[in-house]
Design a protein around this motif. Structure first.
Motif, mmCIF file in Angstrom:
data_model
loop_
_atom_site.group_PDB
_atom_site.id
_atom_site.type_symbol
_atom_site.label_atom_id
_atom_site.label_comp_id
_atom_site.label_asym_id
_atom_site.label_seq_id
_atom_site.Cartn_x
_atom_site.Cartn_y
_atom_site.Cartn_z
ATOM 1 N N GLY A 199 -39.298 4.186 -54.116
ATOM 2 C CA GLY A 199 -39.091 5.618 -54.245
ATOM 3 C C GLY A 199 -37.670 6.092 -54.062
ATOM 4 N N GLY A 200 -36.769 5.188 -53.715
ATOM 5 C CA GLY A 200 -35.378 5.589 -53.573
ATOM 6 C C GLY A 200 -34.743 5.871 -54.926
ATOM 7 N N GLY A 201 -33.514 6.392 -54.878
ATOM 8 C CA GLY A 201 -32.813 6.686 -56.115
ATOM 9 C C GLY A 201 -31.665 7.634 -55.882
ATOM 10 N N LEU A 202 -31.179 8.180 -56.978
ATOM 11 C CA LEU A 202 -30.054 9.121 -56.952
ATOM 12 C C LEU A 202 -30.597 10.534 -57.142
ATOM 13 C CD1 LEU A 202 -27.009 9.751 -57.053
ATOM 14 C CD2 LEU A 202 -27.118 9.326 -59.524
ATOM 15 N N VAL A 203 -30.172 11.434 -56.279
ATOM 16 C CA VAL A 203 -30.635 12.818 -56.344
ATOM 17 C C VAL A 203 -29.469 13.733 -56.003
ATOM 18 C CG1 VAL A 203 -31.428 12.821 -53.946
ATOM 19 C CG2 VAL A 203 -32.462 14.396 -55.597
ATOM 20 N N GLY A 257 -29.674 19.106 -52.226
ATOM 21 C CA GLY A 257 -30.714 20.114 -52.307
ATOM 22 C C GLY A 257 -32.006 19.623 -52.899
ATOM 23 N N GLY A 258 -31.978 18.429 -53.457
ATOM 24 C CA GLY A 258 -33.166 17.867 -54.093
ATOM 25 C C GLY A 258 -34.096 17.183 -53.109
ATOM 26 N N SER A 259 -35.131 16.575 -53.685
ATOM 27 C CA SER A 259 -36.174 15.934 -52.885
ATOM 28 C C SER A 259 -36.478 14.543 -53.414
ATOM 29 C CB SER A 259 -37.458 16.764 -52.915
ATOM 30 O OG SER A 259 -37.258 18.042 -52.360
ATOM 31 N N LEU A 260 -36.958 13.698 -52.529
ATOM 32 C CA LEU A 260 -37.480 12.385 -52.874
ATOM 33 C C LEU A 260 -38.651 12.075 -51.957
ATOM 34 C CD1 LEU A 260 -34.332 10.069 -53.288
ATOM 35 C CD2 LEU A 260 -35.923 10.729 -55.101
ATOM 36 N N ARG A 261 -39.562 11.251 -52.437
ATOM 37 C CA ARG A 261 -40.638 10.751 -51.588
ATOM 38 C C ARG A 261 -40.587 9.233 -51.590
ATOM 39 N NH1 ARG A 261 -47.235 11.222 -51.687
ATOM 40 N NH2 ARG A 261 -47.011 9.719 -53.389
ATOM 41 N N LEU A 262 -40.414 8.675 -50.419
ATOM 42 C CA LEU A 262 -40.429 7.233 -50.253
ATOM 43 C C LEU A 262 -41.841 6.782 -49.893
ATOM 44 C CD1 LEU A 262 -37.185 6.679 -48.151
ATOM 45 C CD2 LEU A 262 -37.437 6.884 -50.641
ATOM 46 N N SER A 263 -42.183 5.599 -50.365
ATOM 47 C CA SER A 263 -43.466 4.980 -50.037
ATOM 48 C C SER A 263 -43.221 3.608 -49.439
ATOM 49 C CB SER A 263 -44.335 4.838 -51.287
ATOM 50 O OG SER A 263 -44.604 6.082 -51.875
ATOM 51 N N VAL A 304 -47.488 4.289 -46.017
ATOM 52 C CA VAL A 304 -46.843 5.357 -45.272
ATOM 53 C C VAL A 304 -45.798 5.990 -46.178
ATOM 54 C CG1 VAL A 304 -45.162 3.787 -44.210
ATOM 55 C CG2 VAL A 304 -45.688 5.977 -43.106
ATOM 56 N N TYR A 305 -45.636 7.285 -46.028
ATOM 57 C CA TYR A 305 -44.730 8.045 -46.902
ATOM 58 C C TYR A 305 -43.663 8.761 -46.086
ATOM 59 C CZ TYR A 305 -48.771 7.560 -49.993
ATOM 60 O OH TYR A 305 -49.817 7.058 -50.734
ATOM 61 N N LEU A 306 -42.557 9.033 -46.740
ATOM 62 C CA LEU A 306 -41.539 9.893 -46.161
ATOM 63 C C LEU A 306 -41.119 10.886 -47.242
ATOM 64 C CD1 LEU A 306 -39.868 10.436 -43.592
ATOM 65 C CD2 LEU A 306 -38.009 9.153 -44.683
ATOM 66 N N GLN A 307 -41.564 12.125 -47.098
ATOM 67 C CA GLN A 307 -41.163 13.191 -48.004
ATOM 68 C C GLN A 307 -39.852 13.780 -47.495
ATOM 69 O OE1 GLN A 307 -42.596 14.403 -50.924
ATOM 70 N NE2 GLN A 307 -40.738 15.642 -51.046
ATOM 71 N N TYR A 318 -32.920 3.118 -46.713
ATOM 72 C CA TYR A 318 -34.052 3.548 -45.896
ATOM 73 C C TYR A 318 -35.043 2.400 -45.748
ATOM 74 C CZ TYR A 318 -32.458 8.364 -45.978
ATOM 75 O OH TYR A 318 -31.734 9.516 -45.788
ATOM 76 N N TYR A 319 -35.513 2.211 -44.523
ATOM 77 C CA TYR A 319 -36.420 1.126 -44.190
ATOM 78 C C TYR A 319 -37.678 1.666 -43.522
ATOM 79 C CZ TYR A 319 -32.143 -1.708 -44.513
ATOM 80 O OH TYR A 319 -30.984 -2.306 -44.929
ATOM 81 N N CYS A 320 -38.800 1.058 -43.814
ATOM 82 C CA CYS A 320 -39.988 1.305 -43.010
ATOM 83 C C CYS A 320 -40.191 0.121 -42.069
ATOM 84 C CB CYS A 320 -41.220 1.534 -43.872
ATOM 85 S SG CYS A 320 -41.703 0.148 -44.897
ATOM 86 N N ALA A 321 -40.876 0.390 -40.959
ATOM 87 C CA ALA A 321 -41.121 -0.636 -39.952
ATOM 88 C C ALA A 321 -42.488 -0.418 -39.333
ATOM 89 C CB ALA A 321 -40.037 -0.584 -38.876
#
Length: 119
Positions: A8-12, A15-21, A79-82, A94-97
């Motif tokens: 879910g990462g990328g270039l934004v 002011g924009g949004s991303l959702r990581l999974s 798990v998500y990170l909005q 960004y890492y999940c653990a």
């Protein structure tokens, strides 16, 4: 052995949004407390958010509270990170653990996903 894979990462733009999974495999997902971290170049790894086993309890760092939301779907082992209202200072890997115990070291980490926020 539990494995974590972020996406879910990328270039934004600012002011924009991303959702990581983060998809977890290899063990029972609901046994784990889940967290999101990030690390920017030249900086120490920073914990951003944490969510309890069933999702009833969350915690956020001051740097992201009010902008980021952590959630989990135990049926999907995810798990998500909005992330909303992103700014260039949010640029990092960004890492999940995952952690079995209430406190202490994390038991497993994902490989990370790059988030870049342009001004």
């Amino acid at each position: 052995q539990v494995q974590l894979v972020e996406s879910g990462g990328g270039l934004v733009q600012a002011g924009g949004s991303l959702r990581l999974s983060c998809v977890v495999s290899g063990d029972t997902f609901s046994k784990y407390i889940m967290a999101w971290f990030r690390q920017a170049p030249g900086k120490e790894r920073e914990v951003l958010a944490r969510i309890s086993w069933k999702g009833s309890s969350t915690w956020y760092s001051d740097s992201v509270e009010g902008r980021f939301t952590v959630s989990r779907d135990n049926a999907k082992n995810t798990v998500y990170l909005q992330m909303n209202n992103l700014n260039p200072e949010d640029t990092a890997v960004y890492y999940c653990a995952a952690r079995l115990r209430t406190t202490g070291e994390y038991d497993a980490w994902g490989q990370g996903t790059q988030v870049t926020v342009s001004s």
